[in-house]
Motif scaffolding. Structure first.
Motif, PDB file in Angstrom:
ATOM      1  N   LEU A  84       0.807  -1.219   0.000  1.00 43.56           N
ATOM      2  CA  LEU A  84       0.000   0.000   0.000  1.00 43.56           C
ATOM      3  C   LEU A  84       0.841   1.270   0.000  1.00 43.56           C
ATOM      4  O   LEU A  84       0.478   2.267  -0.630  1.00 43.56           O
ATOM      5  CB  LEU A  84      -0.942  -0.006   1.215  1.00 43.56           C
ATOM      6  CG  LEU A  84      -1.861  -1.234   1.352  1.00 43.56           C
ATOM      7  CD1 LEU A  84      -2.845  -1.023   2.490  1.00 43.56           C
ATOM      8  CD2 LEU A  84      -2.593  -1.524   0.046  1.00 43.56           C
ATOM      9  N   LYS A 135      -6.437  -4.308   4.771  1.00 48.14           N
ATOM     10  CA  LYS A 135      -6.421  -2.877   4.471  1.00 48.14           C
ATOM     11  C   LYS A 135      -6.528  -2.681   2.967  1.00 48.14           C
ATOM     12  O   LYS A 135      -6.248  -3.581   2.180  1.00 48.14           O
ATOM     13  CB  LYS A 135      -5.126  -2.229   4.982  1.00 48.14           C
ATOM     14  CG  LYS A 135      -4.904  -2.323   6.487  1.00 48.14           C
ATOM     15  CD  LYS A 135      -5.795  -1.348   7.234  1.00 48.14           C
ATOM     16  CE  LYS A 135      -5.466  -1.340   8.720  1.00 48.14           C
ATOM     17  NZ  LYS A 135      -6.316  -0.370   9.478  1.00 48.14           N
ATOM     18  N   ARG A 137      -6.094   0.594  -0.277  1.00 48.13           N
ATOM     19  CA  ARG A 137      -5.802   1.966  -0.682  1.00 48.13           C
ATOM     20  C   ARG A 137      -6.132   2.099  -2.156  1.00 48.13           C
ATOM     21  O   ARG A 137      -5.869   1.181  -2.935  1.00 48.13           O
ATOM     22  CB  ARG A 137      -4.328   2.311  -0.430  1.00 48.13           C
ATOM     23  CG  ARG A 137      -3.979   3.764  -0.767  1.00 48.13           C
ATOM     24  CD  ARG A 137      -2.492   4.038  -0.653  1.00 48.13           C
ATOM     25  NE  ARG A 137      -2.171   5.401  -1.041  1.00 48.13           N
ATOM     26  CZ  ARG A 137      -0.942   5.852  -1.272  1.00 48.13           C
ATOM     27  NH1 ARG A 137       0.098   5.022  -1.143  1.00 48.13           N
ATOM     28  NH2 ARG A 137      -0.735   7.101  -1.630  1.00 48.13           N
ATOM     29  N   LYS A 151      -4.705   8.724   0.808  1.00 52.17           N
ATOM     30  CA  LYS A 151      -3.353   8.680   1.383  1.00 52.17           C
ATOM     31  C   LYS A 151      -3.260   7.706   2.557  1.00 52.17           C
ATOM     32  O   LYS A 151      -2.243   7.035   2.749  1.00 52.17           O
ATOM     33  CB  LYS A 151      -2.916  10.073   1.813  1.00 52.17           C
ATOM     34  CG  LYS A 151      -2.736  11.041   0.642  1.00 52.17           C
ATOM     35  CD  LYS A 151      -2.218  12.380   1.117  1.00 52.17           C
ATOM     36  CE  LYS A 151      -2.075  13.354  -0.052  1.00 52.17           C
ATOM     37  NZ  LYS A 151      -1.088  12.904  -1.045  1.00 52.17           N
ATOM     38  N   ASN A 152      -4.324   7.633   3.328  1.00 53.20           N
ATOM     39  CA  ASN A 152      -4.325   6.750   4.489  1.00 53.20           C
ATOM     40  C   ASN A 152      -5.176   5.517   4.203  1.00 53.20           C
ATOM     41  O   ASN A 152      -6.383   5.635   3.950  1.00 53.20           O
ATOM     42  CB  ASN A 152      -4.873   7.486   5.714  1.00 53.20           C
ATOM     43  CG  ASN A 152      -4.017   8.678   6.100  1.00 53.20           C
ATOM     44  OD1 ASN A 152      -2.801   8.571   6.143  1.00 53.20           O
ATOM     45  ND2 ASN A 152      -4.666   9.799   6.383  1.00 53.20           N
ATOM     46  N   PRO A 153      -4.583   4.332   4.219  1.00 51.55           N
ATOM     47  CA  PRO A 153      -5.346   3.109   3.951  1.00 51.55           C
ATOM     48  C   PRO A 153      -6.500   2.953   4.938  1.00 51.55           C
ATOM     49  O   PRO A 153      -6.443   3.442   6.071  1.00 51.55           O
ATOM     50  CB  PRO A 153      -4.304   2.000   4.138  1.00 51.55           C
ATOM     51  CG  PRO A 153      -2.986   2.666   3.912  1.00 51.55           C
ATOM     52  CD  PRO A 153      -3.148   4.054   4.453  1.00 51.55           C
TER      53      PRO A 153
END
Length: 653
Positions: A84, A135, A137, A151-153
């Motif tokens: 990611l 997770k 992305r 930007k943040n998973p």
């Protein structure tokens, strides 16, 4: 001469997006509109799929799902998923990827960090999402520029893997491009044959193979083989082959699962190995052509650092050396000869059948050797004074940078060839003029290629008498009139290639030229139309009483106009090898002597069109203008009816 200031300002630097969009051909070859399997939109799909295949090859992911709707493509694999934190770099930073890490990807198909970036840059929509360890992305691009970046998973319940969605940018491709699902299906069949155990799904349709190359050869056979398919395996090498009774060689070659349509080192080594083992096992110096003629097979190799001759990876380069110093060609020859020798010693019946086929090929070759000698001498003399061939300067069997553009137009008589000759690019476009309708060669032997002067001159012009390794023209284009006679000539020429040189069609070299049927114009604008529908739209656009011209033959198109139809945007229909059909049965029905059955078929299938013509004609005045469209349609109707009911016309049709 004007002075040009060559200064620091003259030096330009393009970022990766600009360079790919400015020179897309460097990355994906021919752009096209989707009407040919080598067109760029299929290369984009293949670049995405190659990454999924690499995951499977490394032992991760047994399923790949593909959906294509309204030219929007989505590919989902179930491999490890892109890390990611590196998703942005892998999607948009040139020369970035895991393919440089030989431990992570031992024998990859995808080319070191370039392919997926080309898809990104050449798409007006490109979404890439990675799922990994609970997770996910996702990043969205347009023409290589970031539109939205997660930007943040975030948490995800989906299985690990990667999903790519793209829509090719109309401004980079033909505006009316479209995916032909038949081409995509064939691509997926090859992926399944090369990766037994992998399931690929296209819009719900599944492709899966159990026996790999043996399934491939079985699918490509159009008749019963002379002996069961031989399957051989060695370190990083696999091959399967048998012999049929048709002419030519039909061998499919692959590197790391990539279908190399133009062959290369591995294909040459496979061919060499067959000849070497036949000579050794049977203790006779057979002619190579006698050993290989009628073979149907496939060879697949795995190479840690393959060197291809282009970004589209259609031909493996020569003298490939492995990191351990092993010469690839030598390794292939030694492995195949060893495994084949063991097989033949254990399978006497197969060895006997192969020997009998070689001897049959040898007998036929010797029977026509006398004719060949005379024909070759005639062809040699004809090269100096061949009025039928107007050659070009650049040929496919050279190293010229324009070699891919080398073209031979096969035309219907001197009238059509005159317009093309005056309009052509003399560097890359040659013209071969037929005298009229060529011989129907269905059911005849190779002897006719030498006895028939026209066929003899053509095979020498193409340089395909022995094999395709030194083919002189990349594109062989049938340029005939858009009428019954023109279609008949196309069928006769396609029959010639299918009968004696099927590999020319199989490798995608043969096309049919499409030229406009109508010219609609007023004093301000000229529109060329390729169908009745386009003509109606042109009339509506130009308004009252535009001038309408029906082109009844290629010779009626002036050279000044013709240059537009054989230029960079030339419309070509590829001649494709019919899949899963017996070619002999196909040719027998359409080109054989079964006149009553074919007559009934044509009558049944022409009835709708003939009725439409009749209905249209009945609405016209009794005395039709001889230059009108209705008069032309009536004339075509009569020719079609004659062809459907007159046995003398039907015999070769």
């Amino acid at each position: 001469m004007a002075e040009h200031n060559y200064t620091e300002d003259s030096i330009k630097s393009l970022d990766w997006r600009q360079h790919i969009r400015l020179r897309p051909g460097m990355y994906i070859g021919k752009l096209g509109d989707g009407s040919a399997p080598e067109d760029g939109i299929y290369v984009l799909l293949k670049e995405v799929l190659d990454n999924c295949i690499d995951e499977h090859a490394m032992g991760f992911g047994k399923e790949i799902e593909i959906t294509i709707e309204d030219n929007l493509v989505t590919v989902r694999d179930y491999g490890r998923g892109i890390p990611l934190g590196k998703l942005m770099e892998c999607a948009s930073q040139i020369n970035t990827g895991a393919k440089y890490d030989s431990d992570a990807f031992q024998r990859s198909v995808g080319l070191n960090g370039v392919g997926i970036k080309a898809v990104n840059a050449l798409s007006d929509r490109f979404d890439i999402a990675a799922f990994r360890e609970g997770k996910m992305r996702e990043i969205t691009f347009s023409k290589g520029e970031v539109v939205k970046d997660m930007k943040n998973p975030k948490d995800s319940s989906e299985n690990s893997g990667t999903r790519v969605t793209f829509h090719a940018d109309n401004t980079c491709f033909e505006s009316d491009y479209a995916f032909r699902l038949d081409f995509v299906r064939e691509m997926l069949r090859y992926y399944s044959w090369l990766n037994p155990g992998l399931t690929l799904t296209l819009n719900g349709e599944k492709f899966r193979s159990k026996d790999g190359l043996m399934d491939l050869v079985a699918a490509k056979l159009t008749e019963e083989p002379l002996y069961p398919v031989i399957h051989l395996e060695g370190k990083d090498i696999e091959c399967a082959f048998t012999h049929a009774t048709s002419y030519g060689e039909e061998v499919y070659s692959f590197v790391n699962g990539q279908y190399t349509t133009q062959g290369g080192t591995h294909l040459a080594a496979f061919r060499e190995a067959l000849v070497q083992e036949a000579r050794t096992f049977f203790n006779k110096q057979f002619d190579p052509a006698d050993v290989r003629n009628s073979v149907v097979g496939a060879v697949s190799v795995k190479v840690q650092e393959p060197v291809f001759e282009s970004q589209t990876k259609t031909k493996l380069g020569s003298n490939v050396m492995e990191p351990n110093g092993r010469n690839l060609r030598t390794h292939i020859v030694n492995t195949i000869t060893k495994e084949l020798d063991n097989f033949l010693h254990k399978n006497a019946a197969v060895a006997k059948a192969w020997l009998e086929k070689i001897q049959a090929n040898e007998k036929e070759r010797k029977e026509i050797s006398g004719i060949q000698k005379v024909a070759r001498e005639n062809a040699r003399r004809a090269k100096l004074h061949n009025k039928k061939l107007r050659d070009c300067r650049v040929h496919f069997d050279t190293k010229d940078k324009q070699r891919e553009s080398s073209t031979l137009f096969i035309t219907e008589g001197d009238s059509a060839s005159g317009s093309i000759t005056k309009s052509r690019d003399v560097n890359t476009q040659a013209v071969f003029s037929l005298r009229g309708k060529p011989l129907n060669c269905f059911g005849l032997t190779r002897k006719v290629c030498y006895e028939n002067e026209e066929f003899n001159l053509l095979q020498h012009a193409l340089n395909i008498e022995e094999d395709l390794e030194e083919l002189r023209y990349n594109h062989i284009i049938l340029a005939t009139d858009a009428d019954v006679d023109g279609m008949h000539i196309r069928l006769l020429m396609i029959t010639f290639f299918l009968q004696f040189f099927p590999e020319v069609i199989r490798r995608g070299h043969v096309h049919v030229l499409t030229t406009p049927l109508f010219r609609v114009r007023n004093k301000k604008e000229t529109i060329y139309c390729y169908s009745e529908e386009e003509k109606k739209k042109a009339i509506a656009k130009l308004g009252r009483n535009p001038e309408i011209t029906r082109f009844k033959g290629l010779g009626e198109i002036s050279p000044d106009e013709f240059k537009h139809f054989i230029g960079p945007k030339m419309r070509l229909e590829p001649v494709l090898m019919p899949e899963h059909k017996n070619i002999k049965e196909l040719l027998s029905f359409y080109m054989g002597k079964n006149t009553p059955e074919r007559q009934e078929y044509i009558v049944q299938n022409l009835r709708v069109e003939l009725d439409m013509v009749e209905d249209e004609a009945e609405k016209e005045e009794e005395n039709l203008d001889p230059t009108s469209d209705a008069a032309f349609a009536a004339k075509q109707k009569k020719k079609a009816k004659d062809a459907a009911t007159d046995p003398s016309l039907m015999a070769p049709f």
